[in-house]
Design a protein around this motif. Structure first.
Motif, short mmCIF file in Angstrom:
data_model
loop_
_atom_site.label_atom_id
_atom_site.label_comp_id
_atom_site.label_asym_id
_atom_site.label_seq_id
_atom_site.Cartn_x
_atom_site.Cartn_y
_atom_site.Cartn_z
N PRO A 266 -12.38 9.79 9.44
CA PRO A 266 -12.34 10.64 10.63
C PRO A 266 -11.76 12.03 10.33
CG PRO A 266 -10.68 8.91 10.76
CD PRO A 266 -11.53 8.61 9.58
N SER A 267 -10.85 12.16 9.38
CA SER A 267 -10.24 13.45 9.05
C SER A 267 -9.49 13.25 7.74
CB SER A 267 -9.25 13.85 10.14
OG SER A 267 -8.18 12.92 10.15
N ASP A 268 -8.69 14.23 7.35
CA ASP A 268 -7.93 14.09 6.11
C ASP A 268 -6.71 13.21 6.37
OD1 ASP A 268 -8.83 16.83 4.30
OD2 ASP A 268 -9.25 16.74 6.44
N TYR A 269 -6.90 12.22 7.15
CA TYR A 269 -5.91 11.25 7.56
C TYR A 269 -5.22 10.62 6.34
CZ TYR A 269 -4.41 6.95 9.92
OH TYR A 269 -3.70 5.90 10.43
N PRO A 270 -3.90 10.82 6.20
CA PRO A 270 -3.24 10.26 5.01
C PRO A 270 -3.36 8.75 5.00
CG PRO A 270 -1.71 11.61 6.32
CD PRO A 270 -2.95 11.44 7.12
N GLY A 271 -3.73 8.22 3.90
CA GLY A 271 -3.82 6.77 3.79
C GLY A 271 -5.06 6.17 4.43
N LEU B 90 -2.36 11.36 -0.59
CA LEU B 90 -3.33 11.51 -1.68
C LEU B 90 -4.40 12.50 -1.22
CD1 LEU B 90 -3.90 7.75 -2.57
CD2 LEU B 90 -2.09 9.28 -3.34
N SER B 91 -4.64 13.52 -2.01
CA SER B 91 -5.65 14.49 -1.57
C SER B 91 -7.02 14.15 -2.14
CB SER B 91 -5.25 15.91 -1.97
OG SER B 91 -5.00 15.98 -3.34
N ARG B 92 -7.06 13.25 -3.12
CA ARG B 92 -8.35 13.00 -3.77
C ARG B 92 -8.30 11.74 -4.61
NH1 ARG B 92 -10.77 15.74 -8.37
NH2 ARG B 92 -12.99 15.44 -8.19
N ILE B 93 -9.41 11.02 -4.62
CA ILE B 93 -9.52 9.86 -5.50
C ILE B 93 -10.93 9.86 -6.05
CG2 ILE B 93 -9.95 8.38 -3.48
CD1 ILE B 93 -8.62 6.16 -5.13
#
Lengths: 303, 303
Positions: free
Chosen positions: A208-213, B229-232
């Motif tokens: 949905p977004s850059d939702y952490p985790g 985490l910004s990227r995987i």
């Protein structure tokens, strides 16, 4: 009437070999296409019943052009998969079949095939010049057409058959366990003779977004249902740097209740889920055994 | 003595532009290299203090050659990052600066630059022939050298400066928000003037086996420490199809206690963890503002 199969051409490449293994010749007509987008688009427009393109190589990783077209440009389902061994062979014009390797002046092939044989080339053909061409089949064709030159091509076994070349050395690739995964797209499909390895469902999940985790939560939903994931791959959304779609392969049928539960869970907190296909997976080894039992074509017997 | 910086050449490309933004000219000497492996290897051998290469594009995704060399071939740390806007410009020889677009016979550029401008080319230059060359800078150089021909190049602003071309149209790329992430490798580094956006630590995590849910467990360890985490990204191990290394970017410093705890947790059940670097991240916008304040070079003022 025979069903039509489009594949990434030209003739005499690994995709052509894979297409022959997937679709027995007596029931299908093969048509080579110029590019991966051409194959996928043509099948999407129903101009062919099936299409065959590579999707992942053990050494090089994903074929991103295939992934991106499936994500952004076409709505054609994946309907099958084949794991196919990539063996590169050194081929020469029959006129030169007794030429010592030290006298070979030039090696022709596709950049990826050359990259797969760096060790062999360094040890056996250190002084030959490398010339890159558009495909391994193209290399073989050029060797046939330039009969007088002391040149060699690197490519699949089928290229040697198609262009009447002599195989100087077999399986010269540096990594012995190199495989490519090819997918079938289009209508529902199963190999008419060989046993499948297992079923697979490929999913495209957009967070949905850059939702952490968020990715962690997606994986948690699968873990709760003890659904095995064989692969996870991120591709850019192409909208904003740092935003991704995730391609997830699960070893389960698309209509399995556990998968349904996990996906309902994932969708409930705003993820968008698209099923790219639920399909049977085959390994070339199993197809080969069946075909050799039947006394089928030379290509099969040689392997 | 000025510090030496190796970058992916040739001169006049986006990597050259990014290098100029990262390392102010008065303190550094730049050296273009032929390939990404060349840059990384030379810095690894201490022939240069720093290196600059692309690692990810918003449209195309990862630069897998950079990832694979960092994973398999060199042990050189990532020491900085720049997010740089990719704007493609249409350039012509000054002799033809008043030529109507309809009379342009040929468009020269790198395949990726052409792919980024498909919409513009379809609308404005539908009849021009496309000729692919090795780099955007190469396209600009060819236009300069073939002054009499009604040809155009697509490339970065710097190519127009370097080869004295006339800009016919600015920012012709189809996606307005196209950015590339460039990394600095080598010694510890920080931009001498611009403010950083945040810190980042890049990790390479190798799972012990095809353990179901292993990636889920890794992500759980990070989630417990509320590490963003910004990227995987997965890359093949090159040993067996279906086995992967995971590259994980965290928005935290490498010596932070939360990260230490998460990585101890991950290592305790058999994962191998390698830190690829802990470094400051910059956005070109911030560097540009600083440089424009200082009344610096024309390249900065133009943007």
């Amino acid at each position: 009437m025979k069903d039509e199969v489009a594949y990434l051409g030209p003739r005499g490449t690994f995709t052509h070999e894979a297409t022959k293994a997937l679709f027995p010749e007596e029931g299908f007509v093969y048509t080579p296409c110029d590019s991966i987008p051409d194959v996928l688009t043509a099948v999407g427009k129903d101009q062919f019943s099936y299409g065959v393109v590579p999707i992942e190589n053990a050494i090089e990783g994903s074929v991103t052009l295939t992934l991106d077209w499936l994500i952004h440009h076409v709505q054609v389902p994946i309907s099958g998969e084949l794991i196919y061994p990539i063996a590169q062979h050194l081929m020469i014009h029959p006129l030169h079949k007794d030429l010592p390797l030290a006298k070979v002046e030039r090696v022709l092939s596709h950049p990826q095939a050359v990259a797969q044989c760096r060790g062999y080339l360094r040890d056996h053909l250190p002084n030959a010049r490398i010339t890159y061409v558009d495909s391994t089949a193209d290399a073989a064709r050029k060797i046939r057409d330039q009969g007088s030159k002391p040149w060699v091509a690197i490519g699949p076994f089928m290229a040697h058959q198609l262009y009447g070349l002599h195989v100087v050395a077999e399986s010269i690739q540096d990594y012995p366990h190199n495989f490519t995964r090819f997918i079938v797209v289009g209508r529902e499909w199963a190999h008419p003779r060989a046993p499948k390895e297992h079923d697979k469902t490929s999913l495209l999940i957009s967070l949905p977004s850059d939702y952490p985790g968020a990715l962690h939560r997606v994986l948690q939903s699968f873990a709760k249902g003890t659904i095995n994931l064989s692969r996870i791959e991120s591709r850019p959304t192409k909208k904003k740097l740092g935003t991704y779609h995730f391609l997830i392969d699960t070893e389960i049928k698309g209509d399995h209740p556990s998968l349904h539960k996990a996906l309902t869970d994932v969708a409930s907190w705003g993820c968008h889920v698209r099923q790219l296909g639920s399909y049977p997976c085959y390994h070339y080894q199993n197809i080969k055994e069946i075909e050799v039992d039947k006394g089928s074509s030379e290509a099969y017997n040689r392997r």
